[in-house]
Design an enzyme around this catalytic site. Structure first.
Site, mmCIF file in Angstrom:
data_model
loop_
_atom_site.group_PDB
_atom_site.id
_atom_site.type_symbol
_atom_site.label_atom_id
_atom_site.label_comp_id
_atom_site.label_asym_id
_atom_site.label_seq_id
_atom_site.Cartn_x
_atom_site.Cartn_y
_atom_site.Cartn_z
ATOM 1 C CE1 TYR A 188 40.992 11.217 52.334
ATOM 2 C CE2 TYR A 188 41.082 13.561 52.805
ATOM 3 C CZ TYR A 188 40.350 12.415 52.578
ATOM 4 O OH TYR A 188 38.980 12.477 52.577
ATOM 5 C CG ASP A 224 44.581 18.856 47.879
ATOM 6 O OD1 ASP A 224 43.989 19.855 48.335
ATOM 7 O OD2 ASP A 224 44.184 17.688 48.044
HETATM 8 C C1 LIG Z 1 44.422 17.948 51.304
HETATM 9 C C2 LIG Z 1 42.971 17.605 51.233
HETATM 10 N N1 LIG Z 1 42.380 17.514 50.040
HETATM 11 C C3 LIG Z 1 41.074 17.231 49.920
HETATM 12 C C4 LIG Z 1 40.292 17.003 51.033
HETATM 13 C C5 LIG Z 1 38.835 16.670 50.895
HETATM 14 O O1 LIG Z 1 38.058 17.754 51.294
HETATM 15 P P1 LIG Z 1 36.517 17.564 51.656
HETATM 16 O O2 LIG Z 1 36.458 16.770 52.898
HETATM 17 O O3 LIG Z 1 36.013 18.965 51.808
HETATM 18 O O4 LIG Z 1 35.883 16.868 50.494
HETATM 19 C C6 LIG Z 1 40.872 17.086 52.297
HETATM 20 C C7 LIG Z 1 40.078 16.837 53.504
HETATM 21 O O5 LIG Z 1 40.556 16.650 54.572
HETATM 22 C C8 LIG Z 1 42.247 17.398 52.404
HETATM 23 O O6 LIG Z 1 42.852 17.484 53.593
#
Ligand SMILES: Cc1ncc(COP(=O)(O)O)c(C=O)c1O
Length: 423
Positions: free
Chosen positions: A146, A240
């Protein structure tokens, strides 16, 4: 039966809530204040927070050091546009993060959310190749991943996941692979990369823990295989760390714990200790240098209005001070040890598939998806704030949570799940 405050009755009809079917979603709980590891509801009830507000509040709420830094900054300059102008908080934060991150991950592009940080990472990945004279139009990502709710971020998230299923046919088509957990999946990844590597701008992975896709863990060896495959096939690697960054898995950064050096890393969530929205997309030097040119079209054309918000940067400095001054990683290790011990009884409940812990993440995976709203109600009655993700009942508490507060969380999970499993 508790009464609703006037502001909720007046405002709720005008709110559009996240990930919610607004026709049937139960009304959200009105919160009056937060303090330490506690959420104080409008009617005075207190909940121990098992989620640290979507994994952000790593020092607990209202840490005085962060409050002071933000208050000081508020009096000087809450925000100023970041094009043609720069400010001390952002410049010093960029240099500080560069020192903390592994290798030459030293060029920060600031934004205000994890999704945007991922979107920028993928945009950098695609344009990196364009600037070098190659058009590469796709990305490779992993099942159970995700990465956020913006367009490219959704397209690299697991398509089978419920979250974005309805929009799948509208999203750019990417390659979604199995993580190379064993020889067969490693070979399958290699074959995919041999076939499509030339068209792939980047691979993206959540290192060590895939969060919102189900709190799925993998070990450092798996991550090293991902990194080696990216190198072998000349594809950029994006880690990420929006969820894993800043201590959640036990090390400051998961990629560092695994000994890998991605080309791009994204951080957000705990960057400001959960106080203000801020994110960074960080590139290695050679990625940044691919954008240096006499041709204006080679520049990265991105610039969020609230980029490098000064209050957010001040909060991030204060949060990093706390990582330096207070024993956060030792606290994470202690939480891991307690979670392992205190959640163990759940493993023997009928309907529980597995119990697992990594750093300050404790998971009880159920065989079937429970009635989430009913479970949340029971957790609230038990005095805790826990909100399952599908069949995943989990806690990601603040690192500063007291042992007795953590015991309330784990005790509530054991109690509520044993009732639910007995039915
Ligand atoms: C691994 C990861 N990347 C990106 C995101 C997206 O972040 P945001 O909700 O701040 O847009 C999340 C949110 O949970 C996440 O867990």
């Amino acid at each position: 039966m508790t009464t609703r405050p006037e502001w909720l009755a007046a405002g709720l009809p005008h709110l559009w809530l996240p990930y919610a079917q607004m026709k049937t979603a139960p009304a959200p709980l009105p919160v009056r204040a937060v303090e330490g590891s506690r959420i104080i509801l409008d009617d005075g009830r207190v909940l121990i927070d098992g989620l640290a507000s979507w994994w952000t509040a790593c020092h607990g709420y209202r840490h005085p050091h962060i409050e002071e830094a933000v208050t000081r900054q508020l009096a000087i300059m809450p925000h100023v546009m970041f094009a043609g102008l720069v400010h001390e908080q952002a410049a010093r934060l960029a240099a500080r993060l560069a020192r903390l991150l592994p290798g030459d991950l030293d060029h920060m592009f600031f934004s205000e959310s994890g999704s945007v940080a991922v979107e920028v990472a993928l945009k950098i990945g695609a344009q990196y190749w364009l600037n070098r004279g190659e058009e590469r139009s796709r990305f490779l990502a992993f099942k159970d991943g995700y990465h956020g709710d913006t367009l490219w971020a959704m397209s690299v998230s697991d398509p089978a996941q419920g979250m974005h299923r309805a929009l799948q046919h509208l999203l750019p088509r990417q390659i979604i692979a199995d993580l190379p957990r064993d020889a067969a999946t490693a070979e399958a990844l290699d074959r995919l990369l041999e076939r499509d590597g030339g068209d792939l701008a980047a691979m993206i992975v959540e290192p060590l823990v895939q969060g919102a896709g189900g709190m799925v863990f993998h070990d450092s060896e798996v991550l090293r295989r991902v990194a080696e495959a990216a190198r072998r096939h000349n594809v950029l690697l994006v880690c990420d760390e929006v969820f894993t960054g800043f201590g959640r898995t036990g090390a400051l950064f998961a990629c560092e714990a695994a000994g890998i050096l991605p080309d791009i890393i994204t951080v957000s969530k705990a960057l400001t200790g959960g106080t203000l929205p801020l994110a960074a997309t960080v590139a290695r030097r050679q990625v940044f240098e691919a954008f240096l040119s006499d041709d204006p079209a080679a520049a990265l054309m991105h610039g969020p209005t609230f980029m490098a918000n000064a209050l957010g940067c001040a909060a991030a400095h204060a949060s990093l001070d706390l990582f330096e001054r207070e024993p956060r990683l030792a606290q994470v290790a202690a939480i891991a040890e307690r979670l392992t011990r205190e959640l163990a009884p759940c493993a023997s409940l009928a309907g529980v598939k597995s119990v697992r812990v990594k750093g300050a993440i404790g998971v009880v995976e159920l065989e079937a998806e429970p009635d989430r709203d009913a479970l949340v109600r029971r957790f609230v009655e038990a005095g805790v704030w826990i909100r399952p993700l599908g069949n995943i009942v989990y806690v990601t508490p603040p690192f500063t949570i007291a042992p007795d507060e953590l015991a309330c969380l784990t005790g509530a999970i054991c109690e509520v799940l044993s009732e639910a499993c007995a039915r």
